[in-house]
Scaffold this motif. Structure first.
Motif, PDB file in Angstrom:
ATOM      1  N   ARG A 700       0.877  -1.160   0.000  1.00 49.69           N
ATOM      2  CA  ARG A 700       0.000   0.000   0.000  1.00 49.69           C
ATOM      3  C   ARG A 700       0.921   1.218   0.000  1.00 49.69           C
ATOM      4  O   ARG A 700       2.128   1.092   0.176  1.00 49.69           O
ATOM      5  N   PHE A 701       0.377   2.377  -0.203  1.00 61.08           N
ATOM      6  CA  PHE A 701       1.234   3.551  -0.259  1.00 61.08           C
ATOM      7  C   PHE A 701       0.641   4.669   0.576  1.00 61.08           C
ATOM      8  O   PHE A 701      -0.496   4.591   1.053  1.00 61.08           O
ATOM      9  N   LEU A 702       1.437   5.692   0.775  1.00 62.88           N
ATOM     10  CA  LEU A 702       0.994   6.827   1.573  1.00 62.88           C
ATOM     11  C   LEU A 702       1.361   8.135   0.882  1.00 62.88           C
ATOM     12  O   LEU A 702       2.164   8.163  -0.056  1.00 62.88           O
ATOM     13  N   ILE A 703       0.765   9.209   1.374  1.00 63.79           N
ATOM     14  CA  ILE A 703       1.077  10.564   0.915  1.00 63.79           C
ATOM     15  C   ILE A 703       1.577  11.336   2.131  1.00 63.79           C
ATOM     16  O   ILE A 703       0.856  11.452   3.120  1.00 63.79           O
ATOM     17  N   PRO A 704       2.803  11.837   2.098  1.00 67.78           N
ATOM     18  CA  PRO A 704       3.321  12.576   3.258  1.00 67.78           C
ATOM     19  C   PRO A 704       2.452  13.785   3.576  1.00 67.78           C
ATOM     20  O   PRO A 704       1.936  14.460   2.684  1.00 67.78           O
ATOM     21  N   GLY A 705       2.282  14.053   4.857  1.00 65.49           N
ATOM     22  CA  GLY A 705       1.516  15.209   5.299  1.00 65.49           C
ATOM     23  C   GLY A 705       2.353  16.112   6.175  1.00 65.49           C
ATOM     24  O   GLY A 705       3.589  16.089   6.126  1.00 65.49           O
ATOM     25  N   GLY A 706       1.721  16.882   6.992  1.00 67.14           N
ATOM     26  CA  GLY A 706       2.413  17.774   7.911  1.00 67.14           C
ATOM     27  C   GLY A 706       2.021  17.465   9.332  1.00 67.14           C
ATOM     28  O   GLY A 706       2.015  16.314   9.748  1.00 67.14           O
ATOM     29  N   THR A 707       1.656  18.487  10.059  1.00 68.30           N
ATOM     30  CA  THR A 707       1.247  18.286  11.451  1.00 68.30           C
ATOM     31  C   THR A 707      -0.262  18.292  11.627  1.00 68.30           C
ATOM     32  O   THR A 707      -0.760  17.922  12.685  1.00 68.30           O
ATOM     33  N   GLU A 708      -0.991  18.711  10.572  1.00 71.58           N
ATOM     34  CA  GLU A 708      -2.447  18.772  10.641  1.00 71.58           C
ATOM     35  C   GLU A 708      -3.052  17.999   9.476  1.00 71.58           C
ATOM     36  O   GLU A 708      -2.454  17.909   8.396  1.00 71.58           O
ATOM     37  N   PRO A 709      -4.260  17.442   9.669  1.00 68.90           N
ATOM     38  CA  PRO A 709      -4.914  16.658   8.601  1.00 68.90           C
ATOM     39  C   PRO A 709      -5.549  17.541   7.540  1.00 68.90           C
ATOM     40  O   PRO A 709      -6.775  17.718   7.498  1.00 68.90           O
ATOM     41  N   VAL A 710      -4.725  18.111   6.687  1.00 68.59           N
ATOM     42  CA  VAL A 710      -5.213  18.952   5.603  1.00 68.59           C
ATOM     43  C   VAL A 710      -4.824  18.320   4.272  1.00 68.59           C
ATOM     44  O   VAL A 710      -4.004  17.400   4.223  1.00 68.59           O
ATOM     45  N   VAL A 711      -5.419  18.821   3.189  1.00 70.19           N
ATOM     46  CA  VAL A 711      -5.108  18.292   1.865  1.00 70.19           C
ATOM     47  C   VAL A 711      -3.615  18.475   1.597  1.00 70.19           C
ATOM     48  O   VAL A 711      -3.082  19.575   1.737  1.00 70.19           O
ATOM     49  N   PRO A 712      -2.899  17.397   1.228  1.00 73.43           N
ATOM     50  CA  PRO A 712      -1.449  17.491   1.049  1.00 73.43           C
ATOM     51  C   PRO A 712      -1.061  18.430  -0.086  1.00 73.43           C
ATOM     52  O   PRO A 712      -1.840  18.704  -1.002  1.00 73.43           O
ATOM     53  N   LYS A 713       0.168  18.888  -0.025  1.00 75.65           N
ATOM     54  CA  LYS A 713       0.730  19.742  -1.055  1.00 75.65           C
ATOM     55  C   LYS A 713       0.712  19.006  -2.389  1.00 75.65           C
ATOM     56  O   LYS A 713       1.049  17.829  -2.469  1.00 75.65           O
ATOM     57  N   GLY A 714       0.321  19.693  -3.441  1.00 73.47           N
ATOM     58  CA  GLY A 714       0.278  19.089  -4.768  1.00 73.47           C
ATOM     59  C   GLY A 714      -1.095  18.604  -5.168  1.00 73.47           C
ATOM     60  O   GLY A 714      -1.312  18.249  -6.324  1.00 73.47           O
ATOM     61  N   LEU A 715      -2.050  18.574  -4.227  1.00 69.87           N
ATOM     62  CA  LEU A 715      -3.423  18.177  -4.532  1.00 69.87           C
ATOM     63  C   LEU A 715      -4.333  19.388  -4.417  1.00 69.87           C
ATOM     64  O   LEU A 715      -4.088  20.298  -3.622  1.00 69.87           O
ATOM     65  N   SER A 716      -5.406  19.390  -5.202  1.00 71.02           N
ATOM     66  CA  SER A 716      -6.377  20.480  -5.160  1.00 71.02           C
ATOM     67  C   SER A 716      -7.517  20.092  -4.231  1.00 71.02           C
ATOM     68  O   SER A 716      -8.047  18.985  -4.301  1.00 71.02           O
ATOM     69  N   ALA A 717      -7.893  21.006  -3.364  1.00 68.94           N
ATOM     70  CA  ALA A 717      -8.999  20.753  -2.438  1.00 68.94           C
ATOM     71  C   ALA A 717     -10.313  21.177  -3.072  1.00 68.94           C
ATOM     72  O   ALA A 717     -10.388  22.209  -3.739  1.00 68.94           O
ATOM     73  N   THR A 718     -11.352  20.394  -2.884  1.00 70.60           N
ATOM     74  CA  THR A 718     -12.675  20.778  -3.380  1.00 70.60           C
ATOM     75  C   THR A 718     -13.277  21.817  -2.448  1.00 70.60           C
ATOM     76  O   THR A 718     -12.928  21.920  -1.280  1.00 70.60           O
ATOM     77  N   PRO A 719     -14.228  22.589  -2.949  1.00 74.57           N
ATOM     78  CA  PRO A 719     -14.869  23.589  -2.083  1.00 74.57           C
ATOM     79  C   PRO A 719     -15.620  22.965  -0.923  1.00 74.57           C
ATOM     80  O   PRO A 719     -15.954  23.647   0.035  1.00 74.57           O
ATOM     81  N   HIS A 720     -15.896  21.657  -1.025  1.00 76.20           N
ATOM     82  CA  HIS A 720     -16.704  21.009   0.007  1.00 76.20           C
ATOM     83  C   HIS A 720     -15.848  20.304   1.045  1.00 76.20           C
ATOM     84  O   HIS A 720     -16.363  19.589   1.888  1.00 76.20           O
ATOM     85  N   SER A 721     -14.539  20.470   0.978  1.00 75.08           N
ATOM     86  CA  SER A 721     -13.686  19.801   1.946  1.00 75.08           C
ATOM     87  C   SER A 721     -14.014  20.276   3.352  1.00 75.08           C
ATOM     88  O   SER A 721     -14.122  21.465   3.622  1.00 75.08           O
ATOM     89  N   SER A 722     -14.160  19.317   4.250  1.00 75.01           N
ATOM     90  CA  SER A 722     -14.417  19.675   5.637  1.00 75.01           C
ATOM     91  C   SER A 722     -13.138  20.167   6.282  1.00 75.01           C
ATOM     92  O   SER A 722     -12.087  19.574   6.099  1.00 75.01           O
TER      93      SER A 722
END
Length: 729
Positions: A700-722
């Motif tokens: 399986r694979f993962l996408i590196p994040g930061g310290t908070e659960p936000v959309v990772p760098k390089g991805l576009s967030a939808t307007p409906h993201s919680s």
């Protein structure tokens, strides 16, 4: 008589000792072809002497009664475990000259690539030693972000060594092998970095002479949050000063790799200049964009003859979507006559920079701006020059599009728009037709991956549409754990670990259906689509991750265990691991003596080879753990980033974001359907060769994040993201 192992006089004249004159063919450099360790290569037109280390071939040895063949050298033992103040780890590659190891400097913990030369080769004469020392000298002269740094060199107990900057993701050739070919923008990005590195080499008065994808090294930033990919030119073993003052090969000899060698280099001309590297960069760009070598030949002679006489093929023969501008840049760089090439690498870099920005190249005749960009410029009041328009019309490959320049701007905007609408209509019809195979229904994503972060009972989930599928990644926050266990084998001895950055991990193993969609392979039978993909090497798994292009990667073994524990010290809520339940296999496990390493016992593997009835369960079969992750324990053991020797324990000191790079094996974690339940635990460590292929290993694979659960760098967030917040009950 003269020693046949010694090079001829510098003048190139045969020795005047009454013996038959030596006939010089192409020099056979004293290194193996495409050597994996140092990746230095040499070629000879005399195929019968492809591995000979002599510079000349006698016409008739029978007329020389005192002729004695050079001794046959046998490879010495492995170098000592500590060499030059470094502790040797995993062997990264080996060849006729020596080997390259991942090594650690104990005092600082710095990992380096330690290149060593075999003592018996250093004893033969000065040529092997000269090449090795010249590489160290050349790399010491160049200090640039796109050139591998030399950290030190010396001799220890007969072993010549040099410590080089460690690049964990191997070379560009291996990366390309996983990808097949690169998108044009990615290929140009790699070529630009390589070009800047070569320009730095040339600025020091050096010529590389063996530039190729195998000599470009990568650090893609895996496991390093926020890190940018690093591309560096290395292996200056064949580099020499452009003045030729340090040349020890004779006129009429050639060193390099034929498919990337300029014609004058193959002919062995003495006045080589930086344009041989311009040619090699063009050939490399050809390879990156097409996945093919520009020239082929069944033998070295046929290959070099093709380079000398055949025209460079149009790259669009292998990849029709390459732009006319890039084709023009490649063909100019690979011109047969050096006077027709770019004058230096800097000119080529300038053209590629302008091409990537959608501008007109200044050093190539072809007008590289697309029709759409030229129309926009004209409507905006920035009319293209008549000269550039004529160049576009004249350039081969632009075809009917060149006719648009004779029309008004409005009409030229309308025609492409109509064609695009027609193409979209055909595409939608083909995807919704009654006879369309649902297994191939891959809906195109928007302009980029669009993701949203939601909260549920297990925490936060990142939902990402990929090729008509929606993937779910579970948030694993930064934190601490004690990995390993006192109850297991010695190599699982506990160690405190800090994970400074969170990450998004795929909630299940990669299924066969997902694999076929992403890798563009025929879909599996519907009954098999939900089974985890197996039968692939770690490199293949990494190639799958590379397809995503937004830092997707395999987990480290620390990240895997952390995710499996999910903040707990037991089996983390996965109460029904899909472990082995077959009595015959379990009986074999029970009879095995205590293991001395973490490799799969041969007795178990032999039984499994004849048991087609044993297999994994569909992905998502197990209960999710406290963070919403399934199948981490049992079902299939999973590839991790780390290297290991299959027996050494963890260090006992606290480690932050650890990834092991020492050892000849790859780490696999979690246990599988061939392991007993007592080994399907978060702390269970296993090892196998990185190229091992078996049905009980997946990933399986993962996408590196930061310290908070936000959309990772390089991805576009939808307007409906919680927005990040507490999980919903």
């Amino acid at each position: 008589m003269s020693d046949p192992r010694q090079p001829p006089p510098a003048s190139g004249r045969p020795p005047s000792n009454g013996q038959p004159a030596a006939v010089t063919v192409l020099e056979v450099a004293p290194i193996t072809v495409a050597e994996e360790a140092g990746r230095q290569t040499a070629v000879t037109m005399a195929e019968d002497f492809g591995r000979n280390t002599s510079n000349t071939i006698a016409v008739d040895p029978a007329q020389q009664p005192d002729f004695k063949p050079p001794p046959i050298f046998r490879a010495p033992a492995e170098p000592p475990a500590d060499l030059g103040g470094f502790r040797l780890g995993k062997k990264l590659g080996a060849g006729g000259m020596g080997a390259v190891y991942a090594a650690v400097q104990p005092g600082t913990g710095t990992t380096v690539a330690l290149k060593v030369l075999k003592p018996d080769l250093a004893a033969v004469g000065s040529e092997f030693t000269s090449r090795f020392e010249r590489e160290a000298s050349a790399m010491q002269e160049v200090d640039h972000p796109n050139v591998v740094r030399l950290l030190g060199s010396g001799e220890d107990r007969g072993w010549l060594w040099m410590a080089l900057e460690y690049m964990p993701d191997g070379d560009l050739a291996s990366y390309l092998k996983r990808r097949g070919q690169l998108m044009e923008k990615d290929a140009i990005a790699y070529a630009l970095r390589c070009g800047r590195g070569l320009a730095a080499v040339h600025a020091m008065g050096l010529i590389h002479r063996d530039f190729k994808p195998e000599n470009v090294f990568l650090d893609l930033g895996r496991g390093k949050p926020g890190a940018e990919p690093s591309v560096k030119v290395g292996d200056l073993g064949l580099a020499r000063h452009s003045s030729g003052d340090d040349r020890f090969t004779m006129t009429g000899t050639a060193c390099g790799t034929p498919v990337y060698m300029a014609p004058e280099q193959i002919r062995g001309e003495s006045d080589l200049d930086a344009r041989v590297d311009v040619y090699a960069l063009g050939a490399t760009l050809f390879k990156l964009t097409t996945g093919q070598d520009p020239f082929r030949g069944a033998t070295v002679f046929m290959l070099t003859n093709a380079v000398l006489k055949e025209p460079v093929p149009d790259p669009r023969k292998f990849n029709p979507i390459i732009s006319a501008g890039l084709v023009a840049a490649i063909l100019k760089a690979m011109a047969k006559e050096r006077k027709d090439r770019y004058r230096d690498v800097g000119e080529m870099v300038t053209d590629l920079e302008r091409l990537s920005a959608g501008k007109i190249m200044t050093n190539t005749a072809a007008n590289t701006a697309s029709p759409a960009s030229m129309i926009f410029n004209e409507v905006a009041g920035q009319a293209a020059t008549k000269a550039s328009a004529r160049e576009t019309v004249a350039h081969e490959g632009d075809g009917w599009l060149s006719g648009l320049h004779g029309m008004g701007p409005v009409l030229r905007m309308a025609i492409p728009a109509v064609l695009i609408c027609l193409a979209m209509t055909v595409l939608m019809w083909s995807m919704t037709g009654d006879d369309h195979d649902p297994a191939h229904s891959v809906k195109p994503a928007p302009t980029g991956p669009v993701a949203q972060v939601l909260a549920d009972r297990w925490g936060h989930v990142l939902r990402l549409p990929v090729l008509g599928r929606e993937l779910a990644f579970r948030w694993c926050p930064p934190g601490r754990m004690v990995r390993g266990s006192t109850a297991g084998p010695a190599w699982e001895k506990p160690q405190p670990v800090v994970l400074s950055q969170g990450f998004w991990m795929l909630d299940t193993e990669v299924s066969r259906g997902l694999w076929s969609t992403v890798m563009n392979e025929p879909p599996p039978a519907p009954v098999d689509a939900a089974l985890p993909v197996g039968g692939l090497s770690r490199e293949q798994a990494m190639g799958f991750c590379d397809k995503f292009g937004f830092s997707a990667r395999l987990p480290s073994e620390a990240e895997f265990e952390y995710a499996a524990r999910a903040g707990r010290s037991d089996r983390a809520g996965d109460e029904r691991p899909a472990a082995c339940s077959d009595e015959t296999v379990l009986a074999v496990w029970s009879k095995l003596a205590p293991a001395t390493d973490a490799l799969m016992p041969a007795a178990v593997a032999e039984i499994l080879a004849g048991r087609a009835d044993l297999h994994s369960r569909v992905v998502g079969s197990s209960l999710p753990n406290a963070w919403g992750l399934c199948d981490l324990l049992g079902n299939q053991q999973e590839w991790c980033l780390d290297a290991w020797d299959a027996k050494s324990p963890f260090d006992q000191t606290e480690a932050t974001d650890p990834v092991s790079e020492a050892g000849d094996f790859a780490v696999v974690r979690g246990g599988s359907w061939v392991h007993p339940a007592e080994r399907c635990l978060p702390q269970a460590r296993f090892a196998q060769p990185a190229d091992a292929i078996n049905e009980w290993t997946g990933f399986r694979f993962l996408i590196p994040g930061g310290t908070e659960p936000v959309v990772p760098k390089g991805l576009s967030a939808t307007p409906h993201s919680s927005p990040p917040g507490p999980p919903r009950p």
